[in-house]
Design a protein around this motif. Structure first.
Motif, PDB file in Angstrom:
ATOM      1  N   LYS A 135       0.829  -1.206   0.000  1.00  0.00           N
ATOM      2  CA  LYS A 135       0.000   0.000   0.000  1.00  0.00           C
ATOM      3  C   LYS A 135       0.866   1.259   0.000  1.00  0.00           C
ATOM      4  O   LYS A 135       0.620   2.188  -0.760  1.00  0.00           O
ATOM      5  N   ALA A 136       1.903   1.291   0.817  1.00  0.00           N
ATOM      6  CA  ALA A 136       2.797   2.448   0.883  1.00  0.00           C
ATOM      7  C   ALA A 136       3.523   2.660  -0.444  1.00  0.00           C
ATOM      8  O   ALA A 136       3.673   3.799  -0.896  1.00  0.00           O
ATOM      9  N   ALA A 137       3.953   1.580  -1.083  1.00  0.00           N
ATOM     10  CA  ALA A 137       4.660   1.684  -2.357  1.00  0.00           C
ATOM     11  C   ALA A 137       3.743   2.232  -3.445  1.00  0.00           C
ATOM     12  O   ALA A 137       4.153   3.077  -4.245  1.00  0.00           O
ATOM     13  N   VAL A 138       2.503   1.770  -3.474  1.00  0.00           N
ATOM     14  CA  VAL A 138       1.543   2.256  -4.478  1.00  0.00           C
ATOM     15  C   VAL A 138       1.230   3.736  -4.218  1.00  0.00           C
ATOM     16  O   VAL A 138       1.214   4.540  -5.158  1.00  0.00           O
ATOM     17  N   GLU A 139       1.009   4.099  -2.963  1.00  0.00           N
ATOM     18  CA  GLU A 139       0.698   5.491  -2.634  1.00  0.00           C
ATOM     19  C   GLU A 139       1.873   6.421  -2.934  1.00  0.00           C
ATOM     20  O   GLU A 139       1.668   7.558  -3.332  1.00  0.00           O
ATOM     21  N   LYS A 140       3.080   5.936  -2.764  1.00  0.00           N
ATOM     22  CA  LYS A 140       4.258   6.743  -3.075  1.00  0.00           C
ATOM     23  C   LYS A 140       4.377   6.959  -4.581  1.00  0.00           C
ATOM     24  O   LYS A 140       4.669   8.053  -5.044  1.00  0.00           O
ATOM     25  N   GLU A 141       4.161   5.905  -5.340  1.00  0.00           N
ATOM     26  CA  GLU A 141       4.304   5.967  -6.801  1.00  0.00           C
ATOM     27  C   GLU A 141       3.135   6.708  -7.449  1.00  0.00           C
ATOM     28  O   GLU A 141       3.297   7.409  -8.429  1.00  0.00           O
TER      29      GLU A 141
END
Length: 54
Positions: free
Chosen positions: A45-51
Motif C-alpha cells: 500500500k505504501a509503495a503504491v501510494e508513493k508511486e
C-alpha cells in the motif's frame, strides 16, 4: 483470466470503466511494485501510494 475480464465479471463494470483500471495496474506491475501478492500489505500500500499519490 485477464485482469480486465476479472473486473468486468467481479464488479459488473463496463469495458471502458475496466480499461480505466488496467492502465494503472499495468504500471504498478511493470515497475515491480506488485509481485502477485494475495492481499494488500502495508508495504505494498505504501509503495503504491508513493508511486501514485493521487
Amino acid at each position: 483470466m485477464k485482469f480486465m475480464d476479472f473486473l468486468i465479471q467481479e464488479y459488473c463494470l463496463s469495458e471502458s470503466s475496466a480499461k480505466d483500471y488496467v492502465g494503472p495496474f499495468n504500471r504498478i506491475v511493470n515497475r515491480g511494485i506488485y509481485k502477485e501478492e494475495n492481499e494488500m500489505t502495508p508495504i505494498l500500500k505504501a509503495a503504491v501510494e508513493k508511486e501514485f499519490p493521487n
